[in-house]
Design an enzyme around this catalytic site. Structure first.
Site, short mmCIF file in Angstrom:
data_model
loop_
_atom_site.label_atom_id
_atom_site.label_comp_id
_atom_site.label_asym_id
_atom_site.label_seq_id
_atom_site.Cartn_x
_atom_site.Cartn_y
_atom_site.Cartn_z
N ASP A 13 0.82 -1.23 0.00
CA ASP A 13 0.00 0.00 0.00
C ASP A 13 0.84 1.27 0.00
O ASP A 13 0.41 2.31 0.50
CB ASP A 13 -0.95 0.06 1.23
N LYS A 16 2.33 2.11 -5.04
CA LYS A 16 2.99 1.57 -6.25
C LYS A 16 2.14 1.75 -7.49
O LYS A 16 2.65 2.00 -8.58
CB LYS A 16 3.30 0.07 -6.07
N ASN A 38 -5.37 -10.37 -4.08
CA ASN A 38 -5.51 -10.19 -2.63
C ASN A 38 -5.16 -8.80 -2.15
O ASN A 38 -5.33 -8.48 -0.99
CB ASN A 38 -4.61 -11.20 -1.90
N HIS A 41 -4.36 -1.86 -5.98
CA HIS A 41 -3.61 -0.64 -6.33
C HIS A 41 -4.64 0.41 -6.70
O HIS A 41 -5.47 0.17 -7.57
CB HIS A 41 -2.73 -0.88 -7.54
N ASP A 335 1.95 15.03 0.93
CA ASP A 335 0.91 16.03 1.19
C ASP A 335 0.10 15.74 2.45
O ASP A 335 -0.36 16.65 3.13
CB ASP A 335 -0.06 16.10 -0.01
N SER A 414 5.65 12.23 -4.46
CA SER A 414 4.24 12.30 -4.85
C SER A 414 3.49 13.16 -3.84
O SER A 414 3.62 12.95 -2.63
CB SER A 414 3.68 10.88 -4.92
P1 GDP Z 1 -0.35 0.24 -3.74
O1 GDP Z 1 -0.99 -1.08 -3.48
O2 GDP Z 1 1.08 0.28 -3.34
O3 GDP Z 1 -0.57 0.70 -5.14
O4 GDP Z 1 -1.06 1.32 -2.79
P2 GDP Z 1 -2.63 1.55 -2.57
O5 GDP Z 1 -3.24 2.01 -3.80
O6 GDP Z 1 -3.23 0.38 -1.87
O7 GDP Z 1 -2.58 2.70 -1.47
C1 GDP Z 1 -2.04 3.94 -1.72
C2 GDP Z 1 -3.09 4.99 -1.39
O8 GDP Z 1 -2.47 6.26 -1.46
C3 GDP Z 1 -4.21 5.06 -2.41
O9 GDP Z 1 -5.37 5.52 -1.75
C4 GDP Z 1 -3.70 6.11 -3.40
O10 GDP Z 1 -4.74 6.72 -4.15
C5 GDP Z 1 -3.07 7.05 -2.48
N1 GDP Z 1 -1.96 7.88 -2.98
C6 GDP Z 1 -0.89 7.52 -3.75
N2 GDP Z 1 -0.02 8.54 -3.81
C7 GDP Z 1 -0.55 9.55 -3.07
C8 GDP Z 1 -0.09 10.85 -2.71
O11 GDP Z 1 1.00 11.28 -3.05
N3 GDP Z 1 -0.91 11.60 -1.90
C9 GDP Z 1 -2.12 11.15 -1.44
N4 GDP Z 1 -2.85 11.93 -0.68
N5 GDP Z 1 -2.57 9.91 -1.75
C10 GDP Z 1 -1.78 9.13 -2.54
#
Ligand code: GDP
Length: 425
Positions: A13, A16, A38, A41, A335, A414
């Protein structure tokens, strides 16, 4: 002109999906190499907001070939329903190729995952109950089914009868449930195989040829270093390796071809599922960060479960980046910390009275206490920044402090969930 792995430095999470979606603009292939549906993203782009579980994050670009490699656990029904969801949202049909050597995650894998978590009760692993552990157990017990094998009915029948000989003993005696019938599963499989057939391909040759032709290939990791069965927080890892090194195996590309490894980390910590988590916050402090985190709070993209949250952990992340072999890092969600006057960052652990910056084995992690440095907050909205120098000095200092302690250059910052909310350094 290389293979680039985008992987998690922590518990998963980390964002990525967002980084992969951004880098996919210039990719020819995006490849999932391990895990199944499971985890999720989250991607926010011109088509809307999507939680991808099994599909690679390149599906929003018509020119990208999206591949599920042989290392992936393919839940065929889950795969097809994600494809349907994209179509319903008006996303142009993506190019998808699924390795004929990948194995099918079948309904009985999901059943056993749930039964075992229920049996374990308070001792459960916090599984998403998607069938991943039983799937990989069967694969390595050599009683799984490769997708190409689904088309050979006598073979399916014989493999299943071997598998059910032991599964039915467990079902009846350990779980007190009725036995499974091989014939029922043969019928289920027959319905699924024809629907996956158009996507099946020899992705190994496809990718080896692409490497030779100098194409750009993104390997998209699921979860992160600390969920690796060998290097992670055993016994709370996932059941396949989320490391970039395994990318060569699970995708089928030469190890030498992986030139860049981007380890993704969040500006704070978050973790779904059980296991030691040294910087974990509780009560109001946790609730505040959880509410503000990510794109809609820190709740699992697959399960909706509240994620555990904590301050940035340099010990875990330095280890996470180094074990990944990171050539660079991306820090997301910077942020989110804009509400804090001062921000704690964990720079060391004390274990048994001694301070260490080396990530300990799980047995000792349970006893580790965080040592915090306190950094100045920036107390402002940075989501509009597009250059590093546009960030307030305190936010830049935060990134530089983390960079030094994780021993990995941070090339991406980011500052929001949307594709364009990113700073390249
Ligand atoms: P992944 O499995 O590694 O792709 O991560 P997830 O999608 O499960 O979780 C990352 C969360 O952070 C999601 O809700 C994204 O939309 C959010 N996200 C990613 N980059 C940023 C960011 O720079 N700022 C904010 N506020 N949210 C972000």
């Amino acid at each position: 002109m290389a293979v680039i792995a985008v992987v998690g430095a922590n518990w998963g999470d980390e964002g990525k999906g967002k980084i992969t979606d951004y880098l996919a603009q210039e990719a020819d292939f995006v490849v999932r190499y391990q895990g199944g549906n499971n985890a999720g993203h989250t991607i926010i782009n011109e088509h809307g907001k999507f939680a991808l579980h099994l599909l690679p994050s390149g599906v929003f670009y018509p020119r990208v070939v999206n591949v599920l490699g042989p290392g992936v656990a393919v839940n065929i029904g889950g795969f097809l329903s994600e494809v349907d969801k994209l179509a319903e949202a008006g996303v142009p049909a993506p190019t998808l190729r699924v390795s004929e050597r990948a194995q099918a995650l079948l309904p009985h894998h999901v059943l056993f995952d749930s039964l075992e978590e229920e049996r374990l009760g308070k001792e459960s692993f916090g599984s998403t109950r998607s069938g991943i552990a039983p799937f990989y157990a069967d694969k390595y017990l050599k009683i799984g089914l490769q997708l190409n094998e689904l088309f050979d009915e006598p073979l399916v029948r014989s493999r299943l009868s071997k598998a059910l000989a032991q599964k039915n003993v467990l079902l009846e005696t350990l779980y007190g449930k009725p036995p499974l019938s091989a014939e029922e599963i043969v019928t289920q499989v027959a319905g699924l195989r024809d629907r996956i057939a158009p996507y099946l391909a020899d992705t190994t040759t496809l990718l080896l040829d692409a490497v030779e032709a100098g194409k750009t290939i993104l390997l998209e990791g699921q979860l992160g270093t600390l969920r690796d069965p060998d290097h992670g927080i055993y016994p709370y890892p996932t059941s396949s390796s989320p490391l970039a090194g395994f990318g060569a195996v699970g995708a089928g590309v030469p190890p030498w071809s992986i030139r860049r490894i981007v380890a993704v980390t969040k500006a704070y910590s978050s973790c779904v599922g059980a296991g030691p988590f040294v910087t974990e916050l509780h009560r109001e402090e946790a609730e505040e960060l959880r509410k503000r985190g990510g794109s809609a709070g820190e709740y699992g993209a697959t399960t909706g479960r509240p994620r555990r949250v904590g301050w940035f952990d340099c010990v875990a992340t330095c280890y996470g980046c180094r074990v990944q072999g990171a050539t660079e890092a991306a820090i997301t969600n910077l942020d989110v910390l804009g509400y804090k006057e001062a921000i704690p960052v964990c720079t060391a652990y004390t274990v048994g009275g001694a301070a260490t910056t080396t990530f300990p084995v799980s047995r000792l992690l349970d006893k580790a206490q965080p040592v915090y440095a306190e950094l100045a907050g920036w107390k402002t909205d940075i989501s509009g920044a597009r250059r590093f120098q546009d960030l307030p000095a305190q936010a830049r200092d935060y990134v530089l402090f983390v960079e030094k302690h994780i021993r990995t250059r941070i090339t991406w910052v980011s500052v929001g969930p949307r594709r364009e909310q990113i700073i390249k350094r």
